[in-house]
Design an enzyme around this catalytic site. Structure first.
Site, PDB file in Angstrom:
ATOM      1  N   HIS A 185       0.871  -1.178   0.000  1.00 37.61           N
ATOM      2  CA  HIS A 185       0.000   0.000   0.000  1.00 37.61           C
ATOM      3  C   HIS A 185       0.909   1.231   0.000  1.00 37.61           C
ATOM      4  O   HIS A 185       1.536   1.540   1.015  1.00 37.61           O
ATOM      5  CB  HIS A 185      -0.907  -0.025   1.227  1.00 37.61           C
ATOM      6  N   GLU A 218       1.447   4.072   2.633  1.00 40.07           N
ATOM      7  CA  GLU A 218       1.949   3.702   3.968  1.00 40.07           C
ATOM      8  C   GLU A 218       3.471   3.823   3.988  1.00 40.07           C
ATOM      9  O   GLU A 218       4.221   2.854   4.091  1.00 40.07           O
ATOM     10  CB  GLU A 218       1.455   2.293   4.311  1.00 40.07           C
ATOM     11  N   HIS A 222       3.306  -2.589   6.941  1.00 41.98           N
ATOM     12  CA  HIS A 222       2.189  -1.694   6.594  1.00 41.98           C
ATOM     13  C   HIS A 222       2.043  -0.561   7.602  1.00 41.98           C
ATOM     14  O   HIS A 222       2.694  -0.528   8.639  1.00 41.98           O
ATOM     15  CB  HIS A 222       0.877  -2.488   6.589  1.00 41.98           C
ATOM     16  N   GLU A 238       1.918  -3.678  11.462  1.00 44.14           N
ATOM     17  CA  GLU A 238       1.211  -2.410  11.269  1.00 44.14           C
ATOM     18  C   GLU A 238       1.794  -1.342  12.179  1.00 44.14           C
ATOM     19  O   GLU A 238       1.975  -1.562  13.369  1.00 44.14           O
ATOM     20  CB  GLU A 238      -0.284  -2.568  11.574  1.00 44.14           C
TER      21      GLU A 238
HETATM   22 ZN    ZN Z   1      -1.527  -1.590   4.313  1.00 47.35          ZN
END
Ligand code: ZN
Length: 374
Positions: free
Chosen positions: A166, A169, A259, A335
């Site tokens: 992504h 990010e 992420h 994350e």
């Molecule tokens: Zn992500």
């Protein structure tokens, strides 16, 4: 007054630019996609005035909840990104700044540029333990680059780290820069010990097209790469196709996919409890990793995170789940927050490139502890 987004990862649309107290803007969608949330633009105006900006469509963005408790980052020198007064009213995001230099940049999070990405690859390749490989090209014709670190021929363990599926990010690539720097620090005994029997395969940027285009979540044709792992194609998701082929060719013992999360103000992992082959051994590896990560870094915790998948309910199009099932080993999504770490907040900078890099440094310890259990 003047606004521009005509640069690497720029993203903004000007709706109205007449009143310094009411500058109206919108975030552009990712190409061929409904997703949007990443923004990045430059503003110019008369000095020593207060300016108020509004992102009119913030409430319709991919993760509207993510704006609650969030503060925009700004920078005059494009190196130090500080947080500014920001307020979300449920529909629009408002932020204001007293302009101290003629030109200022605003962004969703400290950008990680395509130039810096190239610098990272070419700084690292100079180390004798590193090899830089081009796996192929993206749809916009950019390189998919892989760094291997360690003794490719004789290593007992193979660790894969991929980041920025992504593209908005950016903290994910800051994390990887920290990890690589620590791994190649020749005064770091932990890294030296790890590299005695482990090779690291690292893809610092899984989505260079989305990154340069200023996307939040997708590649050049609107593919969410983290939903492409079961059936990637060269036409729609060459980024995943190329990396996945290499993983199948080389194998792997531990996988990390890095992420950022729009909503939760914490660092956490999402695991594989929902994959068909999840068992006691897999759980032991996950627990070992989490405990070691918490032991070395107060920035990591396991209290706040995503709801765990029910047994057998994992979405196998997601990288971490597909890899965990394919290779029957530890496979984590890591994350980090766009906002801040609420357990150890930093008022001036929030979660920052520096903290993300430090967390990347620290991840070597849980990797080492987990490999010892294999
Ligand atoms: Zn992500």
């Amino acid at each position: 007054m003047y606004i521009s987004d005509k640069f690497d990862s720029g993203n903004i649309r000007v709706v109205e630019l007449n009143d310094p107290q009411n500058i109206q803007l919108e975030i552009k969608h990712d190409n061929q996609s409904e997703f949007f949330q990443w923004f990045h633009f430059r503003f110019e105006g008369p000095l020593e005035q207060q300016y108020r900006f509004s992102l009119l469509n913030a409430g319709q963005s991919a993760y509207a909840k993510g704006w609650q408790g969030y503060q925009v980052v700004a920078s005059y020198d494009r190196e130090e990104w500080f947080r500014i007064d920001t307020d979300f009213d449920g529909e629009q995001l408002h932020f204001s700044l007293l302009l101290e230099q003629p030109s200022v940049y605003f962004a969703y999070f400290a950008p990680y540029s395509y130039e810096r990405h190239q610098d990272l690859l070419h700084t690292m390749q100079q180390d004798y333990q590193v090899n830089l490989t081009t796996l192929g090209q993206t749809l916009d014709g950019r390189d998919m680059s892989l760094l291997s670190v360690g003794d490719v021929e004789n290593a007992k363990h193979k660790v894969w780290v991929i980041a920025r599926q992504h593209p908005g990010e950016t903290m994910a690539e800051w994390f990887v820069e920290g990890l690589l720097g620590n791994l190649l620090d020749q005064d770091n005994p932990l890294a030296m010990k790890l590299l005695e029997d482990t090779v690291f395969y690292v893809v610092p940027n899984m989505n260079p097209d989305g990154s340069v285009r200023g996307h939040l979540r997708t590649n050049a044709v609107g593919a969410n790469l983290n939903r492409e792992w079961q059936n990637p194609t060269l036409e729609r998701s060459p980024e995943v196709f190329l990396v996945r082929e290499k993983m199948l060719e080389l194998g792997g013992d531990l996988f990390l996919d890095i992420h950022g999360d729009e909503d939760l103000p914490y660092n956490f992992v999402a695991g594989c409890e929902g994959i068909p082959s999840y068992d006691e051994r897999h759980k032991l590896l996950e627990d070992t990793f989490k405990e070691a990560f918490m032991a070395i870094s107060p920035d990591f915790q396991d209290t706040h995170g995503y709801a765990k998948d029910e047994p057998g309910q994992a979405n196998l199009t997601i990288a971490a789940a597909w890899l965990g099932e394919q290779f029957k080993t530890l496979s984590y999504t890591i994350e980090m927050p766009f906002k801040d770490n609420a357990d150890m907040p930093d008022e001036a900078f929030g979660w920052s490139p520096e903290r993300a890099m430090q967390l990347g440094c620290d991840v070597l310890f849980p990797i080492k502890q987990t490999l010892a259990k294999l």
